[in-house]
Design an enzyme around this catalytic site. Structure first.
Site, mmCIF file in Angstrom:
data_model
loop_
_atom_site.group_PDB
_atom_site.id
_atom_site.type_symbol
_atom_site.label_atom_id
_atom_site.label_comp_id
_atom_site.label_asym_id
_atom_site.label_seq_id
_atom_site.Cartn_x
_atom_site.Cartn_y
_atom_site.Cartn_z
ATOM 1 N N MET A 93 39.480 50.559 43.688
ATOM 2 C CA MET A 93 39.761 51.115 41.904
ATOM 3 C C MET A 93 40.387 52.676 42.051
ATOM 4 O O MET A 93 39.334 53.132 40.757
ATOM 5 C CB MET A 93 37.795 51.317 41.894
ATOM 6 N N HIS A 112 43.936 40.840 40.484
ATOM 7 C CA HIS A 112 43.162 41.512 38.775
ATOM 8 C C HIS A 112 42.852 40.369 38.575
ATOM 9 O O HIS A 112 43.029 39.103 38.003
ATOM 10 C CB HIS A 112 44.183 41.671 37.972
HETATM 11 C C1 GAR Z 1 36.977 41.439 41.561
HETATM 12 O O1 GAR Z 1 36.696 41.407 40.737
HETATM 13 C C2 GAR Z 1 38.718 42.398 41.553
HETATM 14 O O2 GAR Z 1 39.317 41.616 40.932
HETATM 15 C C3 GAR Z 1 38.467 43.491 40.532
HETATM 16 O O3 GAR Z 1 37.058 44.349 40.975
HETATM 17 C C4 GAR Z 1 36.391 43.419 41.671
HETATM 18 C C5 GAR Z 1 36.354 43.597 42.996
HETATM 19 O O4 GAR Z 1 34.928 43.139 42.895
HETATM 20 N N1 GAR Z 1 40.184 44.128 40.896
HETATM 21 C C6 GAR Z 1 40.283 44.719 39.704
HETATM 22 O O5 GAR Z 1 39.036 44.692 38.402
HETATM 23 C C7 GAR Z 1 41.702 46.065 39.773
HETATM 24 N N2 GAR Z 1 41.601 45.458 38.518
HETATM 25 P P1 GAR Z 1 34.397 42.277 44.678
HETATM 26 O O6 GAR Z 1 34.213 43.919 45.515
HETATM 27 O O7 GAR Z 1 33.420 42.050 45.143
HETATM 28 O O8 GAR Z 1 35.466 41.598 45.457
#
Ligand code: GAR
Length: 202
Positions: A93, A112
């Protein structure tokens, strides 16, 4: 020739980290090897996953080290120490600076949770993306794997998969479907594709 050494950068739960590790265990990542997790949030659940999977983890906490340049220097130092050839952002993030991106040009991937260029850019992360999708009333969303450039969510696209938005979806139900049907599927595949390409270039 050595497999491409992969570092995964993650801030939270780590289901995508898990999906990549599972693919590796299943022999679906023959050209790459996950050698490191970098997490910018002490206490994140992904750290437990790394421990369980036997992947070394380094915490560079955003709350402790507030200066982004200092944090990135530490990340780069750690990547060098582990001789990392591919950086994978899996729910990371922090937005990386242009200097960082230049250091690892064409060697950083991101997942994404939408069909870029829709629902991307600053402020579009995690559940916010799915909230925006529902608010817009679109009937199809999905996930995108792309190279990271200085333009937030704007780098060349490697893979995409569409997912249906259903009547009565909440941001949470939609997020889960996008993860299950798209993210966990295309991310390990795209990482393997890029690792194979990198190995072929050597
Ligand atoms: C996922 O959905 C990913 O695509 C998103 O955060 C989540 C993390 O989940 N990423 C973004 O929004 C980047 N802009 P996770 O920690 O369970 O993989």
């Amino acid at each position: 020739m050595e497999k491409v050494r992969i570092a995964i950068l993650c801030s939270g739960g780590g289901t995508n980290f898990q999906a990549v590790c599972n693919a590796q265990e299943a022999g679906l990542l023959p050209d790459g090897e996950v050698v490191l997790l970098i997490c910018d949030h002490a206490g994140a659940f992904v750290l437990k996953r790394a421990e369980r999977m036997g992947i070394p983890a380094v915490v560079i906490d955003r709350r402790e080290m507030k200066d982004r340049a200092a944090r990135e220097q530490k990340i780069i130092g750690t990547l060098k120490e582990y001789r990392v050839g591919l950086v994978v952002l899996a729910g990371f993030m922090s937005i990386l600076s242009p200097a960082f991106v230049k250091e690892y040009e064409n060697r950083i991937l991101n997942i994404h949770p939408a069909l870029l260029p829709a629902f991307g850019g600053e402020g579009f992360y995690g559940l916010h993306v799915h909230e925006a999708v529902l608010k817009a009333g679109v009937k199809v969303t999905g996930a995108t794997v792309h190279y990271v450039t200085a333009a937030c969510d704007g780098g060349p696209i490697i893979a995409q998969k569409a997912v249906e938005v259903k009547e009565g979806d909440t941001p949470e139900t939609l997020q889960k479907r996008v993860m299950r049907e798209a993210e966990w599927v295309i991310f390990p595949e795209a990482i393997q594709t890029v690792c194979k390409k990198i190995r072929g270039e050597k």
